[in-house]
Scaffold this motif. Sequence first.
Motif, PDB file in Angstrom:
ATOM      1  N   ARG A 187      41.622  35.458  26.047  1.00  0.00           N
ATOM      2  CA  ARG A 187      42.440  34.578  26.879  1.00  0.00           C
ATOM      3  C   ARG A 187      42.117  33.118  26.587  1.00  0.00           C
ATOM      4  O   ARG A 187      43.009  32.265  26.570  1.00  0.00           O
TER       5      ARG A 187
ATOM      6  N   ARG B 154      53.126  26.333  41.482  1.00  0.00           N
ATOM      7  CA  ARG B 154      51.895  26.319  40.688  1.00  0.00           C
ATOM      8  C   ARG B 154      52.197  26.079  39.217  1.00  0.00           C
ATOM      9  O   ARG B 154      51.462  25.424  38.505  1.00  0.00           O
TER      10      ARG B 154
ATOM     11  N   LYS C 291      44.438  29.347  31.522  1.00  0.00           N
ATOM     12  CA  LYS C 291      43.570  28.689  32.500  1.00  0.00           C
ATOM     13  C   LYS C 291      43.363  27.229  32.086  1.00  0.00           C
ATOM     14  O   LYS C 291      42.224  26.791  31.844  1.00  0.00           O
TER      15      LYS C 291
ATOM     16  N   TYR D  47      45.210  23.139  38.153  1.00  0.00           N
ATOM     17  CA  TYR D  47      44.521  23.382  39.418  1.00  0.00           C
ATOM     18  C   TYR D  47      44.546  22.231  40.426  1.00  0.00           C
ATOM     19  O   TYR D  47      44.857  22.456  41.593  1.00  0.00           O
TER      20      TYR D  47
ATOM     21  N   ALA E 113      48.368  33.788  44.051  1.00  0.00           N
ATOM     22  CA  ALA E 113      47.686  32.814  44.901  1.00  0.00           C
ATOM     23  C   ALA E 113      46.997  31.784  44.004  1.00  0.00           C
ATOM     24  O   ALA E 113      47.230  31.755  42.802  1.00  0.00           O
ATOM     25  N   THR E 114      46.141  30.926  44.562  1.00  0.00           N
ATOM     26  CA  THR E 114      45.597  29.826  43.764  1.00  0.00           C
ATOM     27  C   THR E 114      44.749  30.290  42.588  1.00  0.00           C
ATOM     28  O   THR E 114      44.789  29.696  41.530  1.00  0.00           O
ATOM     29  N   ALA E 115      43.975  31.353  42.777  1.00  0.00           N
ATOM     30  CA  ALA E 115      43.107  31.810  41.688  1.00  0.00           C
ATOM     31  C   ALA E 115      43.015  33.326  41.652  1.00  0.00           C
ATOM     32  O   ALA E 115      42.018  33.885  41.210  1.00  0.00           O
ATOM     33  N   CYS E 116      44.049  33.989  42.134  1.00  0.00           N
ATOM     34  CA  CYS E 116      44.045  35.455  42.079  1.00  0.00           C
ATOM     35  C   CYS E 116      45.470  35.996  42.010  1.00  0.00           C
ATOM     36  O   CYS E 116      46.414  35.359  42.462  1.00  0.00           O
ATOM     37  N   ASN E 117      45.587  37.169  41.425  1.00  0.00           N
ATOM     38  CA  ASN E 117      46.868  37.865  41.303  1.00  0.00           C
ATOM     39  C   ASN E 117      47.127  38.670  42.571  1.00  0.00           C
ATOM     40  O   ASN E 117      46.225  38.901  43.367  1.00  0.00           O
TER      41      ASN E 117
ATOM     42  N   LEU F  97      49.039  33.907  35.691  1.00  0.00           N
ATOM     43  CA  LEU F  97      47.820  34.063  34.898  1.00  0.00           C
ATOM     44  C   LEU F  97      47.535  35.561  34.688  1.00  0.00           C
ATOM     45  O   LEU F  97      47.440  36.298  35.666  1.00  0.00           O
TER      46      LEU F  97
ATOM     47  N   VAL G 235      42.154  39.553  34.201  1.00  0.00           N
ATOM     48  CA  VAL G 235      41.418  40.706  33.679  1.00  0.00           C
ATOM     49  C   VAL G 235      41.265  41.735  34.803  1.00  0.00           C
ATOM     50  O   VAL G 235      41.355  42.948  34.583  1.00  0.00           O
TER      51      VAL G 235
ATOM     52  N   ARG H  77      43.357  42.126  37.342  1.00  0.00           N
ATOM     53  CA  ARG H  77      44.694  42.687  37.511  1.00  0.00           C
ATOM     54  C   ARG H  77      44.904  43.855  36.555  1.00  0.00           C
ATOM     55  O   ARG H  77      45.287  44.951  36.950  1.00  0.00           O
TER      56      ARG H  77
ATOM     57  N   GLY I 292      40.945  39.266  41.369  1.00  0.00           N
ATOM     58  CA  GLY I 292      40.453  38.194  40.502  1.00  0.00           C
ATOM     59  C   GLY I 292      38.951  38.343  40.359  1.00  0.00           C
ATOM     60  O   GLY I 292      38.317  38.999  41.186  1.00  0.00           O
ATOM     61  N   THR I 293      38.391  37.730  39.326  1.00  0.00           N
ATOM     62  CA  THR I 293      36.945  37.817  39.127  1.00  0.00           C
ATOM     63  C   THR I 293      36.209  37.290  40.358  1.00  0.00           C
ATOM     64  O   THR I 293      35.244  37.889  40.810  1.00  0.00           O
TER      65      THR I 293
END
Length: 357
Positions: free
Chosen positions: A102, A192, A204, A209, A241-245, A264, A267, A269, A303-304
């Motif tokens: 990525r 976004r 990313k 952001y 969302a801001t940093a997650c699927n 985005l 991984v 997801r 998300g991670t």
Amino acid sequence: MAPPSILRDTEDGSESDMGENYADINWEGLSFSLTQTDYMHVMKCTKGEKFSQGSLIRYGNIEISPAAGIINYGQGIFEGLKAYRTEDGRILLFRPEENALRMKMGADRLCMPSPSVEQFVDAVKQTVLANKRWVPPPGKGTLYLRPLLMGTGAALGLAPSPEYTFLIYCSPVGKYHEGGRLNLKVEDKFHRSIAGSGGTGGIKSVTNYAPIYTAVTEAKANGFSDVLFLDSATGKNIEEATACNIFVVKENDIFTPAIDGSILPGVTRKSIIDIAIDLGYKVIERSISVEEMMSADEVFCTGTAVVVTSVASVTYKETRAEYKTGAETLSQKLQGILVGIQTGCIEDKKSWTVQVD
Ligand SMILES: *Cc1c(COP(=O)(O)O)cnc(C)c1O
């Protein structure tokens, strides 16, 4: 940036310092915030060349030209992945090659050279080993790794930077959202990313952001945990969302927005889709309207940082929908399997984990 000096041993002595010992912090109180660790990994390359040998240096501030591409024109991308300590004392990474690939995709999009997958994974491993005492005990948290790739050469004009820096720092972290349940607000003013493949929503890029801070800050001031963005073309379909699927469960089917360039490709997801399919669920990747989501049984984010987190409610304009949460949900089941694999408790049949030492 100061020339990197190679410091492989701790200043006060031996390798054993980085052995079984833990850093002297309160492992019970970890949140998702920055704790400084001992070392960071730095590797540089000039435009037109390839990355070669990187090195570990003491964690600290970096020196950068005021004319650096990252500062002036946002030529930079980041990654995020975690190292997990297992009950039997090993340290595992979860699919680090995916983060490397990525990063390469993002680098291509922003005209930057990128480290090879092997260089990336090797640098991550070195960073974890050098900061081993900061990997939290099992069950207390994880070591979050933040690889950066940025234009650090000086140039005044609008053009790709003459020099690049790949850097990895890390921090022990706990839960991203305290409480573990999300109350999302559907954002109907700010977007976004640009719809389709013409924008940068699929990478990313650091430039993606800060522009969403306004929306998130306002939502948080109103008691929401995060915002959910809509596609910029129609304003009708949910993206992430801001940093997650995001995933939506209706009856026995699982839906998630398709990867189309504006979302985005997480991984987590991708891994959750595979786990759900293995469990016999049907996973459908397509456009999902807000209305469809409002009538779902269950909603969760991946998300991670957030791992798999249940969504308790979604508010769209004046309407609030509530969803099933708790032990009996599909998201709990999926989370249990994912975390089990990541922490070595469940057999890793897909070779997703990579042992660090
Ligand atoms: C990083 C990120 C994700 C999650 O990706 P993972 O690989 O699962 O950590 C999702 N959405 C956005 C906008 C992100 O920045």
